[in-house]
Design a protein around this motif. Structure first.
Motif, PDB file in Angstrom:
ATOM      1  N   LYS A 130       0.867  -1.182   0.000  1.00 20.52           N
ATOM      2  CA  LYS A 130       0.000   0.000   0.000  1.00 20.52           C
ATOM      3  C   LYS A 130       0.896   1.223   0.000  1.00 20.52           C
ATOM      4  CE  LYS A 130      -3.653  -2.346   2.487  1.00 20.52           C
ATOM      5  NZ  LYS A 130      -4.337  -2.486   3.761  1.00 20.52           N
ATOM      6  N   GLU A 131       0.645   2.143  -0.938  1.00 18.03           N
ATOM      7  CA  GLU A 131       1.501   3.321  -1.067  1.00 18.03           C
ATOM      8  C   GLU A 131       1.357   4.214   0.157  1.00 18.03           C
ATOM      9  OE1 GLU A 131       2.633   6.880  -4.195  1.00 18.03           O
ATOM     10  OE2 GLU A 131       1.034   5.491  -4.696  1.00 18.03           O
ATOM     11  N   VAL A 132       2.503   4.667   0.671  1.00 18.70           N
ATOM     12  CA  VAL A 132       2.532   5.539   1.842  1.00 18.70           C
ATOM     13  C   VAL A 132       3.577   6.629   1.618  1.00 18.70           C
ATOM     14  CG1 VAL A 132       1.790   3.822   3.530  1.00 18.70           C
ATOM     15  CG2 VAL A 132       4.197   4.028   3.005  1.00 18.70           C
ATOM     16  N   SER A 133       3.396   7.731   2.339  1.00 18.92           N
ATOM     17  CA  SER A 133       4.420   8.777   2.328  1.00 18.92           C
ATOM     18  C   SER A 133       5.473   8.408   3.372  1.00 18.92           C
ATOM     19  CB  SER A 133       3.797  10.131   2.650  1.00 18.92           C
ATOM     20  OG  SER A 133       3.340  10.149   3.991  1.00 18.92           O
ATOM     21  N   LEU A 134       6.540   9.200   3.428  1.00 21.79           N
ATOM     22  CA  LEU A 134       7.619   8.926   4.375  1.00 21.79           C
ATOM     23  C   LEU A 134       7.126   9.048   5.819  1.00 21.79           C
ATOM     24  CD1 LEU A 134      10.557   8.100   4.112  1.00 21.79           C
ATOM     25  CD2 LEU A 134      11.205  10.480   4.316  1.00 21.79           C
ATOM     26  N   THR A 135       6.265  10.040   6.092  1.00 23.98           N
ATOM     27  CA  THR A 135       5.752  10.200   7.463  1.00 23.98           C
ATOM     28  C   THR A 135       4.773   9.081   7.821  1.00 23.98           C
ATOM     29  OG1 THR A 135       4.067  11.723   6.622  1.00 23.98           O
ATOM     30  CG2 THR A 135       6.065  12.703   7.497  1.00 23.98           C
ATOM     31  N   GLN A 136       3.970   8.641   6.849  1.00 18.24           N
ATOM     32  CA  GLN A 136       3.060   7.522   7.108  1.00 18.24           C
ATOM     33  C   GLN A 136       3.850   6.236   7.350  1.00 18.24           C
ATOM     34  OE1 GLN A 136       0.786   7.718   3.500  1.00 18.24           O
ATOM     35  NE2 GLN A 136      -0.913   8.833   4.468  1.00 18.24           N
ATOM     36  N   LEU A 137       4.921   6.075   6.588  1.00 21.20           N
ATOM     37  CA  LEU A 137       5.770   4.901   6.765  1.00 21.20           C
ATOM     38  C   LEU A 137       6.365   4.884   8.171  1.00 21.20           C
ATOM     39  CD1 LEU A 137       7.165   2.404   5.527  1.00 21.20           C
ATOM     40  CD2 LEU A 137       9.022   3.936   4.851  1.00 21.20           C
ATOM     41  N   LYS A 138       6.813   6.040   8.627  1.00 16.57           N
ATOM     42  CA  LYS A 138       7.389   6.129   9.971  1.00 16.57           C
ATOM     43  C   LYS A 138       6.343   5.777  11.025  1.00 16.57           C
ATOM     44  CE  LYS A 138      10.032   9.177  12.975  1.00 16.57           C
ATOM     45  NZ  LYS A 138      10.715  10.460  13.096  1.00 16.57           N
ATOM     46  N   ALA A 139       5.114   6.251  10.837  1.00 11.62           N
ATOM     47  CA  ALA A 139       4.046   5.956  11.795  1.00 11.62           C
ATOM     48  C   ALA A 139       3.710   4.466  11.805  1.00 11.62           C
ATOM     49  CB  ALA A 139       2.805   6.776  11.453  1.00 11.62           C
ATOM     50  N   LYS A 140       3.678   3.848  10.640  1.00 11.59           N
ATOM     51  CA  LYS A 140       3.365   2.411  10.569  1.00 11.59           C
ATOM     52  C   LYS A 140       4.496   1.572  11.165  1.00 11.59           C
ATOM     53  CE  LYS A 140       0.128   2.500   6.749  1.00 11.59           C
ATOM     54  NZ  LYS A 140      -1.031   1.809   7.285  1.00 11.59           N
ATOM     55  N   LEU A 141       5.731   1.959  10.896  1.00 11.46           N
ATOM     56  CA  LEU A 141       6.862   1.218  11.460  1.00 11.46           C
ATOM     57  C   LEU A 141       6.961   1.411  12.974  1.00 11.46           C
ATOM     58  CD1 LEU A 141       9.593   1.790   8.723  1.00 11.46           C
ATOM     59  CD2 LEU A 141       8.354  -0.320   9.204  1.00 11.46           C
ATOM     60  N   ALA A 142       6.499   2.554  13.481  1.00 12.50           N
ATOM     61  CA  ALA A 142       6.537   2.816  14.919  1.00 12.50           C
ATOM     62  C   ALA A 142       5.576   1.896  15.661  1.00 12.50           C
ATOM     63  CB  ALA A 142       6.206   4.275  15.198  1.00 12.50           C
ATOM     64  N   LYS A 143       4.521   1.431  14.990  1.00 20.50           N
ATOM     65  CA  LYS A 143       3.542   0.541  15.624  1.00 20.50           C
ATOM     66  C   LYS A 143       4.069  -0.888  15.763  1.00 20.50           C
ATOM     67  CE  LYS A 143      -0.423   3.101  13.869  1.00 20.50           C
ATOM     68  NZ  LYS A 143      -1.582   3.049  12.963  1.00 20.50           N
ATOM     69  N   LEU A 144       5.115  -1.214  15.044  1.00 20.76           N
ATOM     70  CA  LEU A 144       5.654  -2.574  15.075  1.00 20.76           C
ATOM     71  C   LEU A 144       6.498  -2.793  16.324  1.00 20.76           C
ATOM     72  CD1 LEU A 144       6.914  -2.904  11.394  1.00 20.76           C
ATOM     73  CD2 LEU A 144       4.721  -3.645  12.321  1.00 20.76           C
ATOM     74  N   THR A 145       6.584  -4.043  16.726  1.00 22.71           N
ATOM     75  CA  THR A 145       7.489  -4.370  17.825  1.00 22.71           C
ATOM     76  C   THR A 145       8.906  -4.482  17.272  1.00 22.71           C
ATOM     77  OG1 THR A 145       7.222  -6.749  17.523  1.00 22.71           O
ATOM     78  CG2 THR A 145       5.684  -5.661  19.031  1.00 22.71           C
ATOM     79  N   LYS A 146       9.868  -4.385  18.139  1.00 22.01           N
ATOM     80  CA  LYS A 146      11.270  -4.440  17.711  1.00 22.01           C
ATOM     81  C   LYS A 146      11.661  -5.840  17.223  1.00 22.01           C
ATOM     82  CE  LYS A 146      12.250  -0.270  19.499  1.00 22.01           C
ATOM     83  NZ  LYS A 146      11.012   0.405  19.224  1.00 22.01           N
ATOM     84  N   GLU A 147      10.888  -6.864  17.638  1.00 28.25           N
ATOM     85  CA  GLU A 147      11.206  -8.234  17.254  1.00 28.25           C
ATOM     86  C   GLU A 147      10.730  -8.571  15.842  1.00 28.25           C
ATOM     87  OE1 GLU A 147       9.579  -7.600  20.306  1.00 28.25           O
ATOM     88  OE2 GLU A 147      11.535  -7.560  21.295  1.00 28.25           O
ATOM     89  N   GLN A 148       9.799  -7.771  15.316  1.00 30.58           N
ATOM     90  CA  GLN A 148       9.291  -8.053  13.985  1.00 30.58           C
ATOM     91  C   GLN A 148      10.354  -7.741  12.932  1.00 30.58           C
ATOM     92  OE1 GLN A 148       5.443  -5.894  14.500  1.00 30.58           O
ATOM     93  NE2 GLN A 148       4.684  -7.646  13.339  1.00 30.58           N
ATOM     94  N   THR A 149      10.394  -8.581  11.919  1.00 31.85           N
ATOM     95  CA  THR A 149      11.372  -8.436  10.853  1.00 31.85           C
ATOM     96  C   THR A 149      10.830  -7.508   9.777  1.00 31.85           C
ATOM     97  OG1 THR A 149      12.149 -10.666  11.272  1.00 31.85           O
ATOM     98  CG2 THR A 149      12.728  -9.705   9.155  1.00 31.85           C
ATOM     99  N   VAL A 150      11.676  -6.580   9.343  1.00 31.32           N
ATOM    100  CA  VAL A 150      11.331  -5.673   8.257  1.00 31.32           C
ATOM    101  C   VAL A 150      12.147  -6.080   7.035  1.00 31.32           C
ATOM    102  CG1 VAL A 150      11.301  -3.277   7.458  1.00 31.32           C
ATOM    103  CG2 VAL A 150      10.834  -3.798   9.864  1.00 31.32           C
ATOM    104  N   ILE A 151      11.454  -6.317   5.929  1.00 31.90           N
ATOM    105  CA  ILE A 151      12.115  -6.681   4.679  1.00 31.90           C
ATOM    106  C   ILE A 151      12.062  -5.462   3.771  1.00 31.90           C
ATOM    107  CG2 ILE A 151      12.060  -8.204   2.678  1.00 31.90           C
ATOM    108  CD1 ILE A 151      10.675 -10.257   4.481  1.00 31.90           C
ATOM    109  N   LEU A 152      13.213  -5.030   3.308  1.00 33.23           N
ATOM    110  CA  LEU A 152      13.297  -3.851   2.439  1.00 33.23           C
ATOM    111  C   LEU A 152      13.609  -4.307   1.026  1.00 33.23           C
ATOM    112  CD1 LEU A 152      13.315  -0.810   1.993  1.00 33.23           C
ATOM    113  CD2 LEU A 152      15.681  -0.779   2.766  1.00 33.23           C
ATOM    114  N   ARG A 153      12.701  -3.973   0.117  1.00 32.42           N
ATOM    115  CA  ARG A 153      12.887  -4.276  -1.306  1.00 32.42           C
ATOM    116  C   ARG A 153      12.959  -2.946  -2.043  1.00 32.42           C
ATOM    117  NH1 ARG A 153      11.268  -9.587  -2.992  1.00 32.42           N
ATOM    118  NH2 ARG A 153      10.606 -10.812  -1.206  1.00 32.42           N
TER     119      ARG A 153
END
Length: 130
Positions: free
Chosen positions: A76-99
């Motif tokens: 889902k397309e997001v802006s940089l600030t929306q991306l930061k807000a969504k990533l802030a909701k994640l726990t530190k243990e969750q894996t983030v995959i960057l493509r």
């Protein structure tokens, strides 16, 4: 000459006892490893609870950066600030995959990395092709 013939011993039989011993040892080894492989884990009887709620944790999330600089969080397309807000909701243990597209701007990649570093995410995979 006849004495020479009498001293020779004929081998009409083959001693199979050592062969049987080896086969029994191999059979024991196969049977013990086969039962271990079949079970695979230590059997444990789990206790029962009155409430049967299971927490559904999303273990991996994917962030995409395309060649136009657009960012996507789970497609889902997001802006940089929306991306930061969504990533802030994640726990530190969750894996983030960057493509990230190979023709995207390096600044877009660095911006995503800055957000992840600021939020303290250390479980990061960067997907590439061989």
């Amino acid at each position: 000459m006849s004495q020479c013939k009498k001293s020779r011993k004929r081998f009409d039989e083959i001693n199979v006892i050592p062969f049987i011993d080896i086969m029994l040892v191999l059979l024991v080894m196969v049977l013990t490893t086969a039962t271990f492989i079949k079970q695979g884990v230590i059997p444990v009887n789990l206790p029962h609870a009155k409430t049967d709620t299971k927490e559904k944790l999303q273990e991996e999330v994917t962030v995409y950066v395309n060649s136009k600089g657009q960012m996507f969080f789970e497609k889902k397309e997001v802006s940089l600030t929306q991306l930061k807000a969504k990533l802030a909701k994640l726990t530190k243990e969750q894996t983030v995959i960057l493509r990230s597209d190979k023709t995207s701007k390096f600044q877009d990649f660095v911006s995503v990395m800055d957000i992840l570093k600021e939020l303290g995410h250390e479980q990061l995979y960067i997907v590439t092709k061989e």
